[in-house]
Every structure is written in C-alpha cells, then in structure tokens.
Write an enzyme that holds these catalytic residues in place. Structure first.
Site, mmCIF file in Angstrom:
data_model
loop_
_atom_site.group_PDB
_atom_site.id
_atom_site.type_symbol
_atom_site.label_atom_id
_atom_site.label_comp_id
_atom_site.label_asym_id
_atom_site.label_seq_id
_atom_site.Cartn_x
_atom_site.Cartn_y
_atom_site.Cartn_z
ATOM 1 N N ASP A 1 66.769 -17.015 125.251
ATOM 2 C CA ASP A 1 65.312 -16.926 125.837
ATOM 3 C C ASP A 1 64.273 -17.228 124.910
ATOM 4 O O ASP A 1 63.857 -16.619 124.223
ATOM 5 C CB ASP A 1 65.166 -15.106 126.204
ATOM 6 N N HIS B 1 56.602 -42.483 116.485
ATOM 7 C CA HIS B 1 56.511 -41.969 117.783
ATOM 8 C C HIS B 1 56.367 -43.179 118.648
ATOM 9 O O HIS B 1 56.763 -43.092 119.712
ATOM 10 C CB HIS B 1 55.415 -41.032 118.164
ATOM 11 N N GLU C 1 61.124 -33.847 124.402
ATOM 12 C CA GLU C 1 60.132 -34.659 123.654
ATOM 13 C C GLU C 1 60.968 -35.628 122.695
ATOM 14 O O GLU C 1 61.716 -35.296 122.048
ATOM 15 C CB GLU C 1 59.392 -33.835 122.564
ATOM 16 N N LYS D 1 54.288 -25.251 115.534
ATOM 17 C CA LYS D 1 54.483 -25.797 116.800
ATOM 18 C C LYS D 1 55.805 -26.891 116.421
ATOM 19 O O LYS D 1 56.759 -27.009 117.347
ATOM 20 C CB LYS D 1 53.367 -26.546 117.708
HETATM 21 C C1 MEV Z 1 54.485 -32.690 117.481
HETATM 22 O O1 MEV Z 1 55.326 -32.258 118.450
HETATM 23 C C2 MEV Z 1 54.585 -31.597 116.280
HETATM 24 C C3 MEV Z 1 53.619 -31.890 115.091
HETATM 25 O O2 MEV Z 1 52.306 -31.952 115.355
HETATM 26 C C4 MEV Z 1 53.863 -30.980 114.020
HETATM 27 C C5 MEV Z 1 52.832 -30.752 112.909
HETATM 28 O O3 MEV Z 1 51.792 -31.452 113.076
HETATM 29 O O4 MEV Z 1 53.283 -30.474 111.784
HETATM 30 C C6 MEV Z 1 53.939 -33.275 114.275
#
Ligand code: MEV
Length: 441
Positions: free
Chosen positions: A286, A384, A86, A270
């Site tokens: 792992d 991004h 990513e 995430k």
């Molecule tokens: C994207 O890979 C991760 C985010 O969505 C994390 C977040 O919203 O805190 C930007």
C-alpha cells in the site's frame, strides 16, 4: 549465486532480460518458464483476478516493471523489481547502487513490525483519571487484543503496549486517545489492528465513562522503522567533468538545504519516494500508507525536513543514511493475490516483512544519491533528456524502429517537444520512403 552487477543490461532485448531475471536465484527450468509467463506472458494479472480484488472492475491499468541492478545489501546481491512510470528512476537506482557497491554495499537494520492502533475517547468528564484507569487495566486490555488474532499471537506477534494520551485542547475540548501497539510480524497489519481497536472499544467506554469515536490504525508507523546506510569512496564519485571531492561536497551541500528548508525537503524526499514507491508498488504493498507515513515522519520535529542525511567520514568518503517508517507485508493483501507482486517478492529473496522494508529503504537511499549526484554536477535535465525525448517520440506515433532517429535529431537540435518530434518523424518517413510520400501528396 549470480551477481546483480550486469553491464549493458539495457542493451539486451526485453525477452533476454526477462529470461535472465527468471533464472535469478537458480530455480528449476519449469519455475523459470512460469516466471517468464508471469512477467510477459499470459499468467500476469488477469481480469478474473482483478475483478476479485476491487469493485466495479472494467479493465487493467499497466505500469512498466523493471529491475534495478548492482545492489548489494548486507553482503547479499539483490535484484530489485521496480514498477514505475517515470523514466530515469530505475537507471538512477542502478547507477547509485554501483557506486555504493564500491564501498561494500548497503547496510540495513529495522525495528520490530509494530503498528499503532488509535482509539479516540470523547465526552470523558475526568480525562486524567480515565487515563489512570486505562493504564491500570493495561494487562487486561492487551489480553483482550491478543484474543482477536490467536494466529499472529501463536507466531510470536500480538499486543505489545498500551499508551494513553490526553489531548487537552482540541476544537471540541479535551479527549483521550488510546494507542494500542501491535506487532504484525510479516503482515502489513491494517486489518488486524483495525479489528483489535474495534474489539477494545466497548471495554474502554465502560472504563472511562466516555464515548469511543475513531478506531483505526495510524499510518505514522514510527515504531516500525527501517534504516539504511551506505559509504561511497570519494574516488568513485569522479566524473569526466568533476572531481569526486567536488561531487561529495556538492551532495552534502544539497542535503544541508533539505535539512532546514521544507520547500527543498519536499523535493528531496520525493526523490527518495521515487525508489521507495516503485518497490512498494511492485511488491503489491500500500504505497499511500507508505507515503503518508514518510511525510508525517519527516514533519515529526514540528518542521518538515529531509528523511535522509549526507556527511563525510574522516577519510573524506561520502556517507548516507536514511530512516523512515516502512509498513509493508509479505503475507496477505495484494502481495499474494497479484501474480507479479508475488514474483517480485520471490525475486527479492526476502524472508520477512522486515527484510523487505530494509531493501526498500536501501533503494530509497540509492535513489536519493542518484538525484543529488546529478543535481550537484551536470544538473538533472541532461540525463533526463534522452529518456524524455524517447517518450515524446513515442507519444507522437513513432514506431520502435523510428524512435532512435527522432530522439537523436531532437537532442542534436536541443528542442525536445511534440511539435518538433512530429516534424522530424514526418521528415524521417519521407527520407526513408520517398515514394510513399509522393503517392501521399
Ligand atoms: C524527480 O522525480 C526527483 C528529483 O527532483 C529529486 C531531487 O530533486 O532530489 C530529481
């Protein structure tokens, strides 16, 4: 020791970056050359090695490996190898580590490397009495567990505790689950713990009169926790468009939602796992185990919530903390078999699995800070966009020397899409080489 604070690293050529990283820690010329060969030469993972790692091998699947810069962890400059597909993850971690550096860097800590092995006991007539018998035989069972792995016991690890849980109400009625707590030291420990659980099963059946079902480690490694803390001076959060005060407040407000709402907590976590997994993968650990442990731990209160916390101290500085299970090893498994994973551990300069776990949690916290800072200010898309545009340009066939023009025009237009990339690329080629266009018509 060279500093992990390097400006303009991304502008160097790939070869210059690899050669600089290969010199990290001051190795001999021979070792540095070998490192370059592992990173971008012939000595990385090859088909022969891959064929020994898993079944039915038909090739290799690569991932970009980068390094995050600027990290200071417990006063030590750390270069962080990250394997991730990513865009923005490595840049985000490096940027956040630079902010944290201004507050003195990350502090970290961890528990012992204790894993839990579960032994399920079914068909027990008197579950409470069986529990009593097992707990009374604690010493015998721990000794039996230690006999399975004299090497780890000799190094100071081994069985630490025995817990017996009665689950009175399951879809098939009451059952027992025995938890064997085992200190795996520098190994991830899945093989050892599974072996120990299997070895204890017959004795447990004898003692309880029941039937043993599962004998397997738990990925909810809540006795193997690592934690990180950081402080960012509020002025360090100033941007051209936002005052640091506003940014710090926004970050705490963003965290507040994640702390109570599972829909936001999943995305918040995430973002943490973007950093965590990239180091876990780079070091050959792992990542499924780490993911499973992280999310189970986030839900341990009964409601899924944020793994990190953000608050202000009494001078207004921003303080972040993160605690999570981190079952990683530096011996055994792919870490020793995969040449790039071995080099990643070497570059990190960690001497133990606990130290590796602590670095990984610091990177998770940095990644969380990068995401929340972007979300609390200009939004995530602006940063991004350029990297995304680059990927779109490459995907439609732009050569390296054409990418920049395609990216710039898409950004200027505000449309980053494959159809626009294709059209711009064709136009660019006509401009650069009008003759070939005419010949092509
Ligand atoms: C994207 O890979 C991760 C985010 O969505 C994390 C977040 O919203 O805190 C930007």
């Amino acid at each position: 020791m060279i500093s992990s604070r390097v400006s303009g690293f991304y502008r160097w050529s790939l070869g210059e970056r690899a050669r600089w990283v290969a010199r990290w820690g001051g190795p001999s010329d021979g070792v540095a050359a070998e490192r370059v060969n592992i990173l971008c030469g012939p000595n990385g993972l090859d088909l022969t090695r891959a064929d020994q790692m898993v079944e039915n091998v038909i090739g290799l699947h690569g991932l970009p490996l980068g390094v995050a810069l600027n990290f200071v962890i417990n006063g030590r400059d750390v270069l962080v190898p990250m394997a991730v597909e990513e865009p923005s993850v490595i840049a985000g971690a490096s940027f956040a580590a630079r902010l944290v550096r201004e507050g003195g860097g990350f502090q970290t800590d961890s528990s012992d490397s204790e894993m839990i092995g579960q032994i399920q006991v079914i068909d027990v007539v008197d579950v409470w009495s069986a529990r009593f018998k097992l707990l009374s035989a604690r010493e015998e069972l721990l000794q039996c567990a230690n006999e399975c792995d004299p090497v780890i016991v000799g190094l100071g690890g081994g069985a630490r505790d025995l817990e017996v849980r009665v689950l009175e109400s399951t879809p098939i009625g009451a059952m027992l689950v025995v938890h064997l707590v085992f200190d795996c030291l520098d190994a991830m420990g899945a093989n050892t713990v599974n072996t120990v659980c299997e070895a204890l099963a017959p004795r447990i059946e004898e003692m309880t009169g029941g039937r043993v079902g599962l004998r397997i480690l738990s990925n909810l490694a809540d006795r193997r926790l690592a934690r990180a803390r950081c402080m960012i001076p509020v002025e360090a959060l100033d941007t051209d468009d936002f005052a640091g005060e506003q940014v710090a407040r926004g970050i705490v407000e963003a965290w507040a939602l994640a702390s109570v709402d599972p829909y936001r907590a999943a995305t918040h976590n995430k973002g943490i796992m973007n950093g965590v997994d990239a180091v876990v993968v780079a070091t050959g650990n792992d990542w499924r185990a780490i993911e499973a442990g992280a999310h189970a731990y986030a839900a341990q209160s009964g409601r899924y919530c944020s793994l990190s916390a953000w608050e202000r101290d009494n001078q207004g500085n921003l303080i972040g903390t993160l605690e999570m299970p981190m079952a990683v090893g530096i011996v055994g498994g792919a870490t020793r078999v995969h040449p790039v994973a071995g080099l990643a551990v070497e570059l990190l300069g960690v001497q133990s699995a606990r130290e590796l776990a602590e670095v990984i949690v610091a990177v998770g916290l940095a990644q969380n800070l990068a995401a929340l800072r972007a979300l609390a200010t200009e939004g995530i898309q602006r940063g991004h966009m350029r990297l995304h545009a680059r990927q779109v340009a490459l995907a439609v066939g732009a050569a390296e020397h054409e990418v920049a023009s395609v990216v710039e025009r898409m950004i200027a237009e505000g449309h980053v899409r494959p159809d626009r990339a294709e059209a711009i690329l064709a136009e660019h080629r006509r401009e650069v080489n009008p003759g070939s266009h005419q010949r092509g018509q």
